[in-house]
Motif scaffolding. Structure first.
Motif, short mmCIF file in Angstrom:
data_model
loop_
_atom_site.label_atom_id
_atom_site.label_comp_id
_atom_site.label_asym_id
_atom_site.label_seq_id
_atom_site.Cartn_x
_atom_site.Cartn_y
_atom_site.Cartn_z
N ARG A 77 0.84 -1.20 0.00
CA ARG A 77 0.00 0.00 0.00
C ARG A 77 0.87 1.24 0.00
O ARG A 77 2.06 1.16 0.31
N ASP B 156 -3.50 3.93 3.55
CA ASP B 156 -3.25 2.49 3.72
C ASP B 156 -4.22 1.65 2.91
O ASP B 156 -4.08 0.43 2.84
N ASN B 157 -5.21 2.28 2.31
CA ASN B 157 -6.16 1.55 1.48
C ASN B 157 -5.94 1.80 -0.01
O ASN B 157 -6.83 1.53 -0.83
N ASP C 257 -10.13 -2.87 0.36
CA ASP C 257 -10.87 -2.47 1.56
C ASP C 257 -12.31 -2.11 1.23
O ASP C 257 -12.63 -0.97 0.88
MG MG Z 1 -7.94 -0.97 5.40
#
Ligand code: MG
Ligand code: AMP
Length: 484
Positions: free
Chosen positions: A184, A251-252, A261
């Protein structure tokens, strides 16, 4: 690298070749009585796995995280990220990476169990997941795949036989997520924050080799550009079908350009650019219309993490990063506009095309039109102008534009059909499928829905029923949730 097991597992555990800072080894966290709920046979086949064997007791033990398959290993990945704008240390708090499956075609896919228990990154969480959200991810990721949008996939969902405390006691579940990797933007932010130059180099070299092998070694700016291109294309694809990710934290955002996600995401019914579904997104940071801009913001955070790789001189590195970042909005616009042209059956390019598209969106907003059905009706030539006079003027401009191109009506229709899905994973349908599954153990509703969603451009009779938009009272107030 291991040989192929009887079930079809053939693992590379390449992530473990990275410095140990990037992951933690974890032991399986056995659950009581695992039961298979869904097995995605087409994903199993792509991965080279035997669906029959996965359905057997040993297969289910693996899908529940009770047993690591032959050649696999168990790690949780470290990462960090900006969550709603704030930088935080994160990590796979409830996911176990088993390894990278090498498919019969030679591709590598991460096999990750989500909901399989606590890890060193769990913070206050219990490391568990519940059945509803895992099935929701299965349904929507299949819909995205059907739409031709890069996405992680779901191989299986099992229940654990244990209860998980959320708003009440709910059935625990584990989902097996398949991704071309779980790298990520936040993995790089983690390296920049807590690693040294050597570790940042190791991570970048690893990511480049895995996702962009065509790049020359050391071409870190080229790496950034590739990731930016994939993100621009991905977000354009979301916009073109009315998909709202809902939690575009860094982070996604994947290095591969896959959607990841599926917590709070949802498709928009009525077209309103300000649409937000996520219960925690009070400011509308991740609304439909903000997605492209947030994509650019996230890329800036990614570029910051990579700065030391661009140039030793920080000032020069910043200049180089900025030069690249400036290109993002045009790049995005290009993907979006060419997608919109296709949705309207336009082959060539005219300077007025963007205004034409905007004109349609304005009328749609004004008249609270259903996003998907408006394009579907235009495709079928069924937009009823007598019933919807607001579209009259726009429609005649569009017809004139079509008249100036040499393409036949048939090829226009063909282009529009493959660019405008007849069905999307509408919230009321997804909820009905989840209710039947979770409350009544009836998985038929979900299976039928997923079957239709796998082929959204078919315009088949079977789909008609799924094209019906919900009434405004159903749409209003629909809420989605993160990390449930
Ligand atoms: Mg996530
Ligand atoms: P998500 O909303 O799923 O992206 O999760 C955000 C962060 O919280 C990630 O670092 C997850 O690993 C972690 N997390 C989410 N839910 C749980 C949970 N039930 N137990 C432990 N960690 C979790």
């Amino acid at each position: 690298m291991s040989k192929v097991s009887e079930m079809g597992w053939k693992f590379d555990n390449s992530y473990e070749s990275l410095p140990e800072l990037f992951f933690s080894k974890i032991e399986p966290n056995p659950v009581e009585t695992p039961k298979l709920i869904v097995l995605n046979e087409s994903v199993a086949e792509e991965l080279g796995l035997s669906a029959d064997a996965l359905r057997g007791a040993d297969g289910i033990r693996i899908l529940a995280g009770n047993k690591v398959p032959e050649g696999g290993s168990g790690i949780a990945q470290a990462y960090a990220g900006h969550q709603f704008g704030n930088f935080t240390m994160l990590g796979d708090g409830r996911a176990l990476l088993v390894g990278e499956q090498i498919t019969p075609e030679g591709s590598h896919f991460d096999i990750q169990l989500k909901g399989s228990g606590r890890t060193p990154y769990s913070r206050g969480g219990d490391g568990r997941a519940t059945l509803g959200p895992m099935l929701r991810e299965y349904i929507i990721s299949e819909a995205m795949h059907g739409l031709g949008i890069p996405t992680t996939r779901s191989l299986a969902v099992v229940t654990t036989g244990e209860e998980v405390l959320r708003e009440g006691l709910l059935a625990g579940a584990v989902m097996t997520r398949v991704a071309s990797s779980h790298l990520r933007f936040g993995t790089f932010q983690f390296a920049a924050q807590w690693g040294d130059m050597e570790k940042l180099h190791a991570l970048a070299n690893y990511a480049m080799k895995r996702h962009y092998p065509e790049l020359e070694a050391g071409d870190y700016l080229g790496f950034f550009r590739k990731v930016m291109e994939r993100q621009a294309e991905l977000i354009a694809k979301w916009q073109l079908v009315g998909f709202i990710h809902g939690v575009m934290n860094t982070d996604n955002m994947t290095i591969s350009g896959e959607t990841i996600d599926y917590g709070p995401c949802a498709f928009m019914d009525v077209y309103d650019p300000a649409t937000v579904f996520s219960s925690i997104d009070a400011q509308g940071r991740y609304s439909y219309e903000n997605q492209p801009r947030i994509g650019g913001w996230n890329l800036a955070r990614f570029a910051e993490a990579l700065l030391p790789l661009f140039d030793e001189d920080q000032k020069r590195a910043i200049e180089l990063a900025q030069e690249e970042l400036y290109k993002f909005s045009d790049l995005y616009k290009e993907f979006w506009l060419s997608g919109m042209r296709a949705k309207l059956g336009l082959f060539g390019e005219e300077s007025g095309d963007e205004a034409l598209v905007q004109g349609l969106l304005d009328v749609m907003k004004e008249s609270k039109a259903d996003f998907t059905n408006t394009f579907r009706e235009l495709t079928l030539g069924e937009l009823d102008l007598e019933l919807r006079p607001a579209f009259l003027e726009w429609h005649s401009v569009w017809q004139e534009r079509l008249g100036r191109q040499s393409a036949s009506a048939e090829s226009v229709r063909e282009l529009m059909q493959k660019s405008n899905p007849a069905v999307i994973a509408r919230n009321h349908r997804v909820e009905a499928a989840l209710l039947a599954a979770v409350e009544h153990g009836n998985y038929g509703v979900m299976e039928n829905l997923v079957r239709v969603l796998r082929d959204p451009y078919a315009y088949s009779d079977e789909q008609e029923d799924y094209c019906v938009a919900p009434g405004a009272s159903v749409t209003a107030g629909y809420r989605t949730y993160c990390g449930t």
